[in-house]
Design an enzyme around this catalytic site. Structure first.
Site, PDB file in Angstrom:
ATOM      1  N   ASP A 166     -14.044  32.576  37.293  1.00 20.01           N
ATOM      2  CA  ASP A 166     -13.842  32.248  35.968  1.00 20.01           C
ATOM      3  C   ASP A 166     -15.389  32.234  35.219  1.00 20.01           C
ATOM      4  OD1 ASP A 166     -14.437  29.752  37.030  1.00 20.01           O
ATOM      5  OD2 ASP A 166     -13.946  28.895  34.810  1.00 20.01           O
ATOM      6  N   ASP A 189     -13.278  30.964  44.037  1.00 18.34           N
ATOM      7  CA  ASP A 189     -13.882  29.749  43.258  1.00 18.34           C
ATOM      8  C   ASP A 189     -12.942  28.676  42.966  1.00 18.34           C
ATOM      9  OD1 ASP A 189     -15.790  28.262  41.419  1.00 18.34           O
ATOM     10  OD2 ASP A 189     -14.375  28.958  39.880  1.00 18.34           O
ATOM     11  N   ASP A 205     -13.258  25.285  40.551  1.00 16.52           N
ATOM     12  CA  ASP A 205     -13.241  24.686  39.254  1.00 16.52           C
ATOM     13  C   ASP A 205     -12.990  25.662  38.343  1.00 16.52           C
ATOM     14  OD1 ASP A 205     -13.728  22.301  40.723  1.00 16.52           O
ATOM     15  OD2 ASP A 205     -15.665  22.254  39.767  1.00 16.52           O
TER      16      ASP A 205
END
Ligand SMILES: [Mg+2]
Length: 280
Positions: free
Chosen positions: A223, A17, A19
């Site tokens: 996250d 991922d 961001d």
């Protein structure tokens, strides 16, 4: 092609991922992840970016990163395979701007039509409701980056402004129309029901199988909730600390939690894993 088959470790595939994971949540910077990124690149290990961002955003970011590997856009809505990696995809011949694109999601026009109807019943705003100035304020993106975030082709980003109960009703209505919503760091992405970062990773693993022989060890880093399917499709799931919220529950053969956030946490964990697998 040569950089893939000349891996200097047992076959590894890093899927990440952006961001809040490889890029800092606050300022979108990746500088502190560069040492581990360069080491992976030198060892011939692909680093697959798997993000809610658009193809236009990714093309720019990959250039800044010096990344030439395949990538996954709009929360698993499509795999983009660079022309030089065409050996990964034997059946498709259509190449646009140097890429083969394998869609797993549905077109954004269909999604926007439904959202227009649902606006009568629920309070929310979407990226396409905003002027570029508003988008920059809401996302913290720069004047250069914001227009690229608007070039969505398979998903719409929603800022939810209604109750949790209404949110559940809204998600049920999406499901009736073969769509679903995935929560990222700030926004709810609305996309085709079949598309998620995990489904795209499974497709990518199949494409890499002829290259690697044995299935590679897949390391996935994320996250947020929209990373769960990707993390659970990996052999090693890495959760990058995010001060804004607790880490999602993950079921994977090995789960690692970073201590530091964003690019620093990414670098710490990837360096340790590269040590473990003997990368130079
Ligand atoms: Mg994230």
């Amino acid at each position: 092609m040569t950089e893939i088959i000349s891996q200097k470790t047992e076959p590894l595939l890093i899927v990440t991922d952006l961001d809040g994971t490889m890029l800092n949540h606050e300022d979108y910077r990746f500088d502190e992840a560069v040492p581990a990124l360069e080491r992976a690149h030198a060892a011939g290990i692909p680093v697959i970016l798997n993000t809610s961002k658009t193809r236009a955003e990714l093309l720019q970011l990959r250039e800044a990163l010096g990344n030439t590997d395949p990538f996954i856009i709009e929360n698993g809505s499509a795999l983009c395979i660079p022309e030089q990696h065409m050996h990964l995809e034997g059946t498709t011949t259509e190449i646009t701007e140097g890429y083969v694109e394998l869609p797993l999601g549905v077109g954004v026009a269909e999604i926007r039509d439904l959202l227009t109807q649902l606006k009568q019943k629920y309070r929310f705003e979407t990226f396409s409701d905003w002027t570029q100035e508003e988008l920059q304020k809401q996302t913290g993106l720069s004047a250069e980056a914001a227009p690229l975030a608007l070039k969505r082709r398979y998903s719409e980003a929603v800022l939810w402004q209604d109750s949790d109960e209404k949110r559940r009703e809204f998600l049920a209505e999406l499901a009736d129309h073969d769509l679903h919503g995935l929560q990222g760091g700030r926004f709810l992405s609305i996309l085709g029901a079949e598309a998620n970062k995990g489904a795209a990773l499974e497709r990518l693993k199949l494409l890499y199988r002829p290259v690697f022989g044995d299935t590679p060890v897949v390391i996935a880093l994320g996250d947020s909730d929209n990373d769960i399917a990707m993390l659970e499709a990996a052999d090693i799931a890495v959760l990058i600390a995010n001060r804004a919220r607790p880490a999602p529950e993950i079921s994977a053969p090995e789960v690692i939690y970073s201590e530091r956030t964003g690019a620093q946490g990414w670098n710490d964990v990837v360096q340790k894993l590269l040590d473990r697998y003997g990368a130079p």
